[in-house]
Design a protein around this motif. Structure first.
Motif, short mmCIF file in Angstrom:
data_model
loop_
_atom_site.label_atom_id
_atom_site.label_comp_id
_atom_site.label_asym_id
_atom_site.label_seq_id
_atom_site.Cartn_x
_atom_site.Cartn_y
_atom_site.Cartn_z
N UNK A 219 1.02 -1.00 0.18
CA UNK A 219 0.25 -0.02 -0.21
C UNK A 219 0.46 0.84 -0.21
N UNK A 220 -0.05 2.55 -0.62
CA UNK A 220 0.60 3.77 -0.36
C UNK A 220 -0.04 4.24 -0.39
N UNK A 221 -0.25 5.21 0.90
CA UNK A 221 -0.91 6.42 1.53
C UNK A 221 -0.58 7.58 1.63
N UNK A 222 -1.44 8.69 1.33
CA UNK A 222 -0.87 9.97 1.65
C UNK A 222 -1.97 11.06 2.68
N UNK A 223 -1.06 11.23 3.56
CA UNK A 223 -2.70 11.96 5.09
C UNK A 223 -1.46 13.44 5.43
N UNK A 224 -2.15 14.23 5.71
CA UNK A 224 -2.26 15.20 6.16
C UNK A 224 -3.13 15.88 7.13
N UNK A 225 -2.50 16.56 8.02
CA UNK A 225 -3.59 16.81 9.50
C UNK A 225 -2.96 18.07 9.89
N UNK A 226 -3.97 19.18 10.29
CA UNK A 226 -3.61 20.26 11.08
C UNK A 226 -4.76 20.67 12.16
N UNK A 227 -4.41 20.54 13.76
CA UNK A 227 -5.05 21.59 15.07
C UNK A 227 -4.27 22.89 15.10
N UNK A 228 -5.21 24.35 15.02
CA UNK A 228 -4.30 24.98 15.47
C UNK A 228 -5.91 25.68 15.44
N UNK A 229 -5.65 27.20 15.80
CA UNK A 229 -6.10 28.34 17.14
C UNK A 229 -6.28 29.06 15.63
N UNK A 230 -7.27 29.53 15.11
CA UNK A 230 -8.45 30.28 13.51
C UNK A 230 -8.34 31.87 13.76
N UNK A 231 -8.64 32.56 14.38
CA UNK A 231 -9.66 33.90 15.04
C UNK A 231 -10.51 32.97 15.22
N UNK A 232 -10.01 33.09 17.16
CA UNK A 232 -10.83 32.92 18.00
C UNK A 232 -11.10 31.61 17.69
N UNK A 233 -11.61 30.71 16.76
CA UNK A 233 -11.88 29.26 16.99
C UNK A 233 -11.13 28.11 16.44
N UNK A 234 -11.78 27.06 16.95
CA UNK A 234 -10.19 25.71 16.39
C UNK A 234 -10.22 25.53 15.26
N UNK A 235 -10.00 24.92 14.41
CA UNK A 235 -9.85 24.76 12.92
C UNK A 235 -8.55 23.31 12.64
N UNK A 236 -9.47 22.86 12.62
CA UNK A 236 -8.28 21.17 11.87
C UNK A 236 -9.16 21.28 10.22
N UNK A 237 -8.42 20.36 9.82
CA UNK A 237 -7.99 19.78 8.50
C UNK A 237 -7.25 18.43 8.89
#
Length: 346
Positions: A219-237
């Motif tokens: 198998x080959x996989x691709x994955x990206x992840x983000x966890x942060x604050x953005x203008x006072x609200x939580x932002x994840x990807x």
């Protein structure tokens, strides 16, 4: 495409096939190891955490995994200001479920991986996750040696996550059941030598990659992840593809203010010969366009002919835009993000 599951159901039927493939905002599928119709050596179970300090520019990752024939414990320290990382890991032979990884990400449970090289313990209770850890061998960029600490990740009951259950086209008894929990506020501290690294729960966050399944051999996989604050609200990807048949649903999502916004197909554009060149991400629905500027490439490689793994986990800062379900556009500017490109043959 994008079949959403909204009510509880068993993960596998009596033949070992997924009952209903798709994605969900909560872990509605019930996983039972005894329902798997496969050689125990093929069963894969893992709990993987990442915790970043956006202000302090440092981070940690933790792995406890049971791959059937091998168990793995891993602890990695990151210094993004100095483009530095140091990892300590160790193996256990033929765990075959003995590590006790729970059947649910929300089960009240305590699991550990302990060896001479490192110690990692996960504890879950409603609303929080505790990670306790130590290793005499971890070293930071300044030469301090020996890590010890405890981190608390706060997980509100109504925090949505990215959950997916899919199988492989060539073998429908091979399956991938996975939950990504982004944007858990991080409390606590750790020391390396005499230096103290402190997390600020107003800005710093952790994420969980919880997975259970039976994989095909190559198998080959691709994955990206983000966890942060953005203008006072939580932002994840969470972005991912290449692993299993994703025709029932993708695992591409934006998490904003605790709610999942579903994306369609996403493609990673990068140079596989140089993972430290800029990465670019685009989506088929034109709701995402991002550029990742790498800081460091945590890489590993082994090749024993029958068993082979080539892994690149790239950390850097991401900029660009995201579009929510409402049509609102969010502009990102140099937020710490992870992206990986992995090939496994095992």
């Amino acid at each position: 495409m994008q079949w959403e599951i909204t009510t509880p159901c068993p993960l596998l039927d009596k033949a070992g096939h997924i009952t209903t493939e798709g994605w969900a905002r909560y872990p509605y599928w019930t996983y039972e190891r005894r329902s798997i119709k496969a050689n125990p050596l093929r069963i894969k179970e893992w709990d993987y955490y990442m915790v970043f300090s956006h202000k302090g520019r440092f981070g940690l990752s933790f792995t406890i995994s049971d791959l059937g024939y091998l168990g793995l414990g891993a602890l990695c320290f990151f210094d993004f200001a100095r483009s530095y990382y140091n990892q300590i890991d160790d193996l256990a032979l033929l765990p075959l479920g003995s590590l006790g990884l729970p059947a649910s990400s929300n089960a009240d449970a305590r699991i550990s991986f302990v060896s001479k090289k490192l110690s990692i313990t996960y504890e879950y209770s409603p609303g929080k996750r505790l990670i306790s850890f130590s290793s005499p061998e971890i070293r930071d960029a300044e030469g301090n040696t020996g890590i010890s600490g405890t981190i608390e990740l706060v997980q509100p009951e109504d925090l949505e996550s990215t959950v997916i259950a899919t199988s492989w086209q060539e073998n429908r008894r091979a399956f991938y059941y996975n939950q990504k929990v982004n944007c858990m506020a991080a409390k606590g501290a750790f020391t390396i030598g005499s230096k103290v690294y402190q997390f600020d729960p107003d800005f710093d966050m952790g994420s969980l990659d919880w997975g259970r399944g039976v994989w095909t051999y190559r198998n080959t996989w691709y994955w990206a992840s983000l966890s942060a604050q953005h203008e006072g609200k939580v932002l994840g990807l969470n972005l991912g593809y290449g692993f299993s048949d994703r025709s029932p649903a993708s695992e591409n999502t934006i998490l904003y203010d605790g709610r999942i916004h579903k994306l369609e197909e996403v493609v990673f554009h990068f140079n596989p010969e140089d993972h430290l060149e800029n990465w670019h991400f685009t989506s088929s629905d034109e709701r995402l366009r991002l550029t990742l500027k790498p800081i460091l490439d945590r890489q590993s490689r082994f090749d024993f002919k029958i068993l082979k793994s080539i892994q690149h986990q790239v950390f850097g800062t991401v900029s660009g835009y995201l579009v929510l379900d409402s049509g609102e556009q969010l502009n990102l500017d140099n937020i710490i993000c992870m992206s990986e490109h992995v090939f496994n043959q095992w």
